[in-house]
Design an enzyme around this catalytic site. Structure first.
Site, PDB file in Angstrom:
ATOM      1  N   ARG A 118       0.772  -1.321   0.021  1.00  0.00           N
ATOM      2  CA  ARG A 118      -0.004  -0.137   0.021  1.00  0.00           C
ATOM      3  C   ARG A 118       0.871   1.108  -0.137  1.00  0.00           C
ATOM      4  O   ARG A 118       0.565   2.330   0.727  1.00  0.00           O
ATOM      5  CB  ARG A 118      -1.003  -0.030   1.141  1.00  0.00           C
ATOM      6  CG  ARG A 118      -2.008  -1.164   0.996  1.00  0.00           C
ATOM      7  CD  ARG A 118      -3.188  -0.553   0.364  1.00  0.00           C
ATOM      8  NE  ARG A 118      -4.380  -1.465   0.390  1.00  0.00           N
ATOM      9  CZ  ARG A 118      -5.379  -1.452   0.896  1.00  0.00           C
ATOM     10  NH1 ARG A 118      -5.575  -0.144   1.714  1.00  0.00           N
ATOM     11  NH2 ARG A 118      -6.328  -2.366   1.151  1.00  0.00           N
ATOM     12  N   ASP A 142      -6.895  -3.065  -7.288  1.00  0.00           N
ATOM     13  CA  ASP A 142      -7.524  -3.731  -5.906  1.00  0.00           C
ATOM     14  C   ASP A 142      -7.546  -5.176  -6.245  1.00  0.00           C
ATOM     15  O   ASP A 142      -8.048  -5.508  -7.304  1.00  0.00           O
ATOM     16  CB  ASP A 142      -8.321  -2.886  -5.511  1.00  0.00           C
ATOM     17  CG  ASP A 142      -9.053  -3.210  -4.073  1.00  0.00           C
ATOM     18  OD1 ASP A 142      -8.359  -2.649  -3.351  1.00  0.00           O
ATOM     19  OD2 ASP A 142      -9.834  -4.151  -3.736  1.00  0.00           O
TER      20      ASP A 142
HETATM   21  O1  1CP Z   1      -0.093   0.588  -3.207  1.00  0.00           O
HETATM   22  C1  1CP Z   1      -0.290  -0.421  -3.188  1.00  0.00           C
HETATM   23  O2  1CP Z   1      -0.016  -1.458  -2.629  1.00  0.00           O
HETATM   24  C2  1CP Z   1      -1.192  -1.107  -4.423  1.00  0.00           C
HETATM   25  C3  1CP Z   1      -2.579  -0.902  -4.482  1.00  0.00           C
HETATM   26  C4  1CP Z   1      -3.481  -1.825  -3.587  1.00  0.00           C
HETATM   27  C5  1CP Z   1      -3.352  -3.277  -3.243  1.00  0.00           C
HETATM   28  C6  1CP Z   1      -2.261  -3.938  -3.555  1.00  0.00           C
HETATM   29  C7  1CP Z   1      -4.661  -1.395  -3.059  1.00  0.00           C
HETATM   30  C8  1CP Z   1      -5.230  -0.073  -3.312  1.00  0.00           C
HETATM   31  N1  1CP Z   1      -5.512  -2.586  -2.576  1.00  0.00           N
HETATM   32  C9  1CP Z   1      -4.665  -3.474  -2.405  1.00  0.00           C
HETATM   33  C10 1CP Z   1      -4.742  -4.741  -2.140  1.00  0.00           C
HETATM   34  C11 1CP Z   1      -5.947  -5.219  -1.316  1.00  0.00           C
HETATM   35  N2  1CP Z   1      -7.326  -4.750  -1.324  1.00  0.00           N
HETATM   36  C12 1CP Z   1      -6.010  -6.076  -0.369  1.00  0.00           C
HETATM   37  C13 1CP Z   1      -4.834  -7.001   0.166  1.00  0.00           C
HETATM   38  C14 1CP Z   1      -3.932  -6.189   1.001  1.00  0.00           C
HETATM   39  C15 1CP Z   1      -4.218  -5.822   2.384  1.00  0.00           C
HETATM   40  O3  1CP Z   1      -4.753  -6.791   3.147  1.00  0.00           O
HETATM   41  O4  1CP Z   1      -4.403  -4.585   2.541  1.00  0.00           O
HETATM   42  C16 1CP Z   1      -7.419  -6.113   0.385  1.00  0.00           C
HETATM   43  C17 1CP Z   1      -7.752  -6.802   1.429  1.00  0.00           C
HETATM   44  C18 1CP Z   1      -8.263  -5.091  -0.178  1.00  0.00           C
HETATM   45  C19 1CP Z   1      -9.670  -4.896  -0.254  1.00  0.00           C
HETATM   46  C20 1CP Z   1      -9.627  -3.249   0.217  1.00  0.00           C
HETATM   47  N3  1CP Z   1      -9.687  -2.385  -0.753  1.00  0.00           N
HETATM   48  C21 1CP Z   1      -9.917  -2.686   1.511  1.00  0.00           C
HETATM   49  C22 1CP Z   1      -9.953  -3.295   2.703  1.00  0.00           C
HETATM   50  C23 1CP Z   1     -11.640  -3.703   2.931  1.00  0.00           C
HETATM   51  C24 1CP Z   1     -11.872  -4.343   4.648  1.00  0.00           C
HETATM   52  O5  1CP Z   1     -12.261  -3.406   5.343  1.00  0.00           O
HETATM   53  O6  1CP Z   1     -11.627  -5.401   4.712  1.00  0.00           O
HETATM   54  C25 1CP Z   1     -10.149  -1.395   1.247  1.00  0.00           C
HETATM   55  C26 1CP Z   1     -10.334  -0.272   1.853  1.00  0.00           C
HETATM   56  C27 1CP Z   1      -9.671  -1.238  -0.320  1.00  0.00           C
HETATM   57  C28 1CP Z   1      -9.997   0.286  -1.055  1.00  0.00           C
HETATM   58  C29 1CP Z   1      -8.540   0.442  -1.583  1.00  0.00           C
HETATM   59  N4  1CP Z   1      -7.549  -0.349  -2.391  1.00  0.00           N
HETATM   60  C30 1CP Z   1      -6.376   0.433  -2.435  1.00  0.00           C
HETATM   61  C31 1CP Z   1      -6.730   1.806  -1.724  1.00  0.00           C
HETATM   62  C32 1CP Z   1      -5.432   2.605  -1.999  1.00  0.00           C
HETATM   63  C33 1CP Z   1      -7.709   1.609  -1.338  1.00  0.00           C
HETATM   64  C34 1CP Z   1      -8.430   2.683  -0.353  1.00  0.00           C
HETATM   65  C35 1CP Z   1      -9.252   3.705  -1.321  1.00  0.00           C
HETATM   66  C36 1CP Z   1      -9.294   5.060  -1.194  1.00  0.00           C
HETATM   67  O7  1CP Z   1      -9.425   5.471   0.045  1.00  0.00           O
HETATM   68  O8  1CP Z   1      -8.766   5.776  -2.012  1.00  0.00           O
END
Ligand code: 1CP
Length: 347
Positions: A29, A79
């Protein structure tokens, strides 16, 4: 991977088994809301999925942390939940609430999923990979990724984030045949999605099994190890030079079985796993990545310095990719990331 890329890119050299000092680093992230330039870019899109599917924006989000910090690897900005969307499930990201999926709660619900056409629906993601690949500095590697089948299936059944994924676990135990079918669909989707990213220019791939830690041994073997083994074998057969990093967050005592039985090429260590123990149970030649508590990054100062020192000291002589044990928290001061890079590069 050809030997020229490995020689130029420390991240790939470590994945090929070399021990390098200073260790290459990137952060899970590394793109995200803690960066003011990310928040400005994000404001240009009406919702998060739209943002992920606009290559001009996603390329820029991928590159932001590289420009700012000169990290050794860029990770595709996307994502894990784009895959359920591309399989035909309704997926939304509500501002400030996280993902909402129309949940799959019965064998019949699975009939709505369609693997055919998935790669075409995800074509903007591969255009992003190609766009980043074209402009990345020579020494920087490009990582593609997907959620691992258990973690993705867990969101598909539960419909949203959860601490324990009780609904998804219950579905898997109560309807093993249907859940097996879901895991198989997601496994095939993941293989196709990773292949397409590699064809577009990804030089390594990571599987995020963020919710591996909620499972007991039996389900861990069936839902985490087995599908990951299938994906690793498919990748090895088609792209033998592309390394796969497995990140089974919360695997705990299952870590060594995970590494040995899936045959992933490198293992991501979460924050909770005791480092010396992990290094003892894993093969000495297996590259490891991670383990720094993200809170040390938020706090900075001595907590960060000591956290970095501890990892560098204990992993000496082993192939290490420096990283956190989970993602960069939103509250991270950007200058603490710069300090982390300085500390790791000082060795
Ligand atoms: O910079 C990076 O690492 C690349 C981008 C990336 C990656 C690899 C994002 C952007 N998401 C992910 C993977 C991801 N998405 C995972 C696996 C890694 C981890 O455990 O963190 C998971 C579980 C998700 C699902 C997800 N997407 C969540 C979690 C939900 C929950 O409560 O269980 C969330 C909040 C997102 C949205 C998201 N994805 C990425 C970003 C920057 C965001 C936030 C969106 C924003 O606020 O702009």
């Amino acid at each position: 991977m050809n030997s020229v890329s490995i020689a130029q890119k420390p991240f790939l050299a470590v994945l090929a088994g070399q021990t390098i000092s200073p260790a290459p680093l990137w952060l899970m992230r590394q793109a995200g809301r803690y960066l003011p330039e990310y928040r400005a870019l994000r404001a240009q899109s009406k919702n998060f999925l739209d943002f992920c599917f606009r290559p001009e924006l996603a390329v820029e989000a991928t590159l932001q942390p590289i420009r700012r910090y000169g990290l050794d690897a860029a990770i595709l900005f996307s994502d894990i939940l784009t895959v359920p969307w591309a399989l035909g499930q309704k997926v939304e990201f509500l501002e400030g609430e996280g993902p909402k999926l129309e949940p799959l709660r019965s064998a019949r619900d699975l009939d709505r999923l369609e693997l055919a056409g998935m790669v075409e629906r995800l074509s903007p993601v591969y255009r992003t990979v190609a766009g980043v690949s074209a402009v990345l500095p020579d020494k920087t590697a490009l990582i593609g990724f997907a959620g691992a089948p258990w973690t993705v299936a867990a969101y598909m059944v539960e419909g949203h984030g959860s601490r324990d994924f009780l609904i998804a676990k219950s579905f898997g135990m109560a309807e093993p045949a249907a859940f097996r079918r879901l895991l198989d669909i997601v496994t095939q989707a993941t293989i196709q999605h990773l292949f397409a990213q590699i064809e577009a220019g990804a030089e390594a791939v990571q599987l995020f099994d963020s919710w591996a830690g909620v499972l007991a041994e039996t389900e861990f073997r069936q839902w985490v190890i087995e599908p990951t083994r299938v994906i690793a074998a498919a990748l090895r057969a088609r792209f033998p030079a592309i390394p796969l990093i497995g990140f089974p967050r919360g695997a705990g005592g299952m870590l060594a079985s995970y590494a040995l039985e899936t045959k992933v090429g490198a293992v991501g260590l979460d924050t909770q796993v005791p480092l010396d123990w992990a290094l003892q149970v894993l093969p000495r030649t297996l590259p490891v990545q991670g383990n720094l508590d993200p809170v040390a990054l938020v706090v900075g100062g001595l907590a960060l310095k000591d956290g970095v020192r501890r990892i560098l000291d204990r992993t000496r002589g082993r192939p290490l990719i420096f990283n956190l044990g989970h993602g960069v928290p939103q509250t991270t001061p950007p200058e603490h990331v710069a300090e982390l890079v300085r500390l790791v590069r000082e060795g």
